[in-house]
Design an enzyme around this catalytic site. Structure first.
Site, PDB file in Angstrom:
ATOM      1  N   LYS A 186       4.548  20.124  78.849  1.00 53.66           N
ATOM      2  CA  LYS A 186       4.444  19.864  80.288  1.00 53.66           C
ATOM      3  C   LYS A 186       4.353  21.208  80.995  1.00 53.66           C
ATOM      4  O   LYS A 186       5.359  21.834  81.293  1.00 53.66           O
ATOM      5  CB  LYS A 186       5.656  19.057  80.775  1.00 53.66           C
ATOM      6  CG  LYS A 186       5.392  18.221  82.029  1.00 53.66           C
ATOM      7  CD  LYS A 186       5.158  19.042  83.285  1.00 53.66           C
ATOM      8  CE  LYS A 186       6.423  19.750  83.728  1.00 53.66           C
ATOM      9  NZ  LYS A 186       6.151  20.631  84.941  1.00 53.66           N
ATOM     10  N   GLU A 263      16.693  27.583  79.494  1.00 52.75           N
ATOM     11  CA  GLU A 263      16.609  28.984  79.923  1.00 52.75           C
ATOM     12  C   GLU A 263      16.416  28.942  81.430  1.00 52.75           C
ATOM     13  O   GLU A 263      15.325  28.673  81.926  1.00 52.75           O
ATOM     14  CB  GLU A 263      15.463  29.689  79.202  1.00 52.75           C
ATOM     15  CG  GLU A 263      15.499  31.204  79.363  1.00 52.75           C
ATOM     16  CD  GLU A 263      14.528  31.697  80.412  1.00 52.75           C
ATOM     17  OE1 GLU A 263      15.010  32.001  81.525  1.00 52.75           O
ATOM     18  OE2 GLU A 263      13.329  31.786  80.138  1.00 52.75           O
ATOM     19  N   CYS A 297      12.075  35.717  85.223  1.00 54.23           N
ATOM     20  CA  CYS A 297      13.441  35.188  85.212  1.00 54.23           C
ATOM     21  C   CYS A 297      14.481  36.278  85.011  1.00 54.23           C
ATOM     22  O   CYS A 297      15.643  36.109  85.369  1.00 54.23           O
ATOM     23  CB  CYS A 297      13.590  34.108  84.139  1.00 54.23           C
ATOM     24  SG  CYS A 297      13.048  34.632  82.505  1.00 54.23           S
ATOM     25  N   GLU A 395      18.047  34.473  93.408  1.00 50.91           N
ATOM     26  CA  GLU A 395      16.858  35.177  92.928  1.00 50.91           C
ATOM     27  C   GLU A 395      15.857  35.299  94.070  1.00 50.91           C
ATOM     28  O   GLU A 395      15.549  34.315  94.734  1.00 50.91           O
ATOM     29  CB  GLU A 395      16.195  34.407  91.785  1.00 50.91           C
ATOM     30  CG  GLU A 395      16.924  34.446  90.459  1.00 50.91           C
ATOM     31  CD  GLU A 395      16.152  33.709  89.387  1.00 50.91           C
ATOM     32  OE1 GLU A 395      15.645  34.356  88.470  1.00 50.91           O
ATOM     33  OE2 GLU A 395      16.056  32.469  89.467  1.00 50.91           O
TER      34      GLU A 395
END
Length: 493
Positions: A186, A263, A297, A395
């Site tokens: 996906k 993750e 990330c 973030e």
């Protein structure tokens, strides 16, 4: 001349605009579609199927049927297919990089780097396929013998993000196929084309019909995700993305107790000590912070600099960033491309304005780059950052550098650990003892010392706290797709 548009593709069949189920290119059952947009120009580059739960269920069924035979293939057979896929990626690196740049925005240089990095996982897991050893267990009962061996867990759902749409697929799928699992992919709705191109090459590499399936969606992602989580034919789910979505997926997977690898979000500290070499610190910071326009990330989200070199580092970093070219990823000399989303620009501006409100001093940039046509933001540096600011807790995912000052090693560690996530961290120091002390004290899964990268195919990748669990890459990566079975034998006369 560097390629600039899809018409420059050497191999046209790598540009696919349908889903891929059971070795067939298919539209959505509903007939719905969505557009893929170049973030540098906002021009439509493709229209792909808006697939839903029904399409996802068909992909899962195809993978399940193929698993019954694929799990019986030998590790060497699977290794040969993975190596062939690796070779095909490198052979077609220019085309793959162009597709990636057009849908994601990163520069062609970075895109080629990602293709190479992505292929490395295929080569790595080709080797790991033949190293899934069991063991003979010493027994307490001399009338018994005990041994263990490993088997593939089953159908694996692999959910990839938009910031590294090729590498995050191969890092997951390479391990799954090496273990003997079949897969449903996906990709992110913003960047499905790179994933579809990989499906072309994977099938060419020899994987059987049904081993690889790709479900594309943008607006029905919650529906597709729920089907992957709740369908009992899926035995493993791997996801890279936000902590919020990761928690939701874990909750939905709980009903069938799927094996999970998550993750999730990061808030990486980048700690520069007084004894650091300024040039080393600046170059590592550029890489850790500005790679993919700050959209990784493990991007350096909080730049912490010891008091003795704070201003010197700020001046050197500002001078270096001023010389970096911003523009379309297909243009020569560009170092920083557009952000992938309009909302990414909006979020960055919220963070910048919040920092200014709480006493932050913008010494470079600080605004969108109007008139460039896409989602561009000026590379920004802010001094006098404090713990009250949003960037301390969230973030930013943009080329926004916030500089925090600290006095002692203990203070730096306390600042770095004062967050709910723990994916990666960076240290710049010339002291080997300090590098060990600080690395051991940081509450993260990975630490880079005197460099700006945290990932290699042979190194396990993952975090602690609310950055998730499980590891990708390294010898640990394939274990996420295996189960251990024990065999006890009666050897008495």
């Amino acid at each position: 001349m560097a390629p600039t548009s899809l018409s420059d593709l050497k191999r046209k069949d790598l540009f696919q605009t349908k889903g891929y189920i059971n070795a067939e290119w298919v539209p959505a059952k509903s007939g719905k579609t969505f557009d893929v947009v170049d973030p540098a120009t906002l021009e439509k580059i493709a229209t792909v199927p808006e697939m839903g739960a029904e399409d996802t269920a068909l992909a899962i069924e195809a993978a399940y049927e193929t698993f019954q035979s694929f799990k019986k293939t030998t590790p060497r057979q699977r290794a040969r297919m993975l190596r062939k896929w690796n070779d095909l990626c490198l052979e077609h690196i220019d085309d793959l990089a162009l597709i990636l740049t057009l849908e994601n925005g990163k520069t062609l240089t970075e895109a080629k780097g990602e293709v190479t990095y992505a292929a490395s996982f295929l080569e790595w897991f080709a080797g790991e396929a033949e190293r899934t050893h069991g063991e003979v267990v010493p027994v307490a009962n001399q009338n018994q013998r005990i041994l263990t061996f490993k088997q593939p867990v089953g159908v694996a759902a692999c959910l990839a993000p938009w910031n590294f749409p090729i590498a995050m697929i191969t890092r997951k799928v390479g391990a799954a196929l090496a273990a003997g699992c079949t897969t449903v992919w996906k990709p992110a709705g913003e960047t499905p084309l790179s994933c579809l191109a990989q499906a072309v090459l994977a099938q060419e590499a020899g994987f059987p019909k049904g081993a690889i399936n790709v479900v594309t969606t943008l607006n029905l992602v919650a529906e597709v995700g729920k089907e992957l989580c709740t369908n009992k034919l899926v035995k493993k789910l791997s996801f890279t993305g936000s902590t919020r979505v990761g928690k939701l997926l874990a909750e939905q997977c709980a009903g069938s107790l799927k094996k999970l690898s998550l993750e999730l979000g990061g808030n990486s500290p980048f700690i520069v000590f007084d004894d650091a070499k300024i040039e080393t610190a600046v170059e590592a910071c550029i890489l850790a912070k500005l790679r993919n326009s700050g959209q990784t990330c493990v991007t350096a989200n909080r730049i912490m600099v010891q008091k003795g070199i704070y201003n010197k580092f700020a001046d050197a970093l500002t001078a270096r960033i001023k010389g970096l070219k911003v523009g379309k990823g297909t243009e020569e000399g560009v170092f920083i491309g557009p952000l992938t989303h309009e909302r990414a620009v909006e979020k960055a501006m919220v963070h910048i304005n919040d920092a200014k409100k709480h006493g932050g001093q913008v010494i470079l940039g600080g605004a969108p780059m109007d008139g460039m046509g896409g989602y561009f933001l000026q590379p920004t540096i802010i001094k006098n950052m404090s713990s009250q600011m949003l960037t301390t807790r969230e973030e930013t995912f943009a080329p926004v550098v916030g500089l925090y000052e600290f006095d002692t090693e203990e203070e730096a560690i306390k600042m770095a650990n004062d967050c709910e996530v723990g994916l990666g961290a960076f240290i710049v120091t010339e002291s080997i003892p300090r590098s060990w002390r600080v690395t051991e004290a940081l509450e993260v899964g990975m630490v880079g010392v005197n460099l700006g990268l945290l990932s290699a195919c042979e190194s396990p990748f993952g975090g602690v706290k609310e950055s998730g669990y499980g590891r990708e890459g390294g010898r640990q990566g394939i274990q996420e797709y295996l189960t251990v079975k024990s065999m006890l034998i009666n050897v008495a006369n």
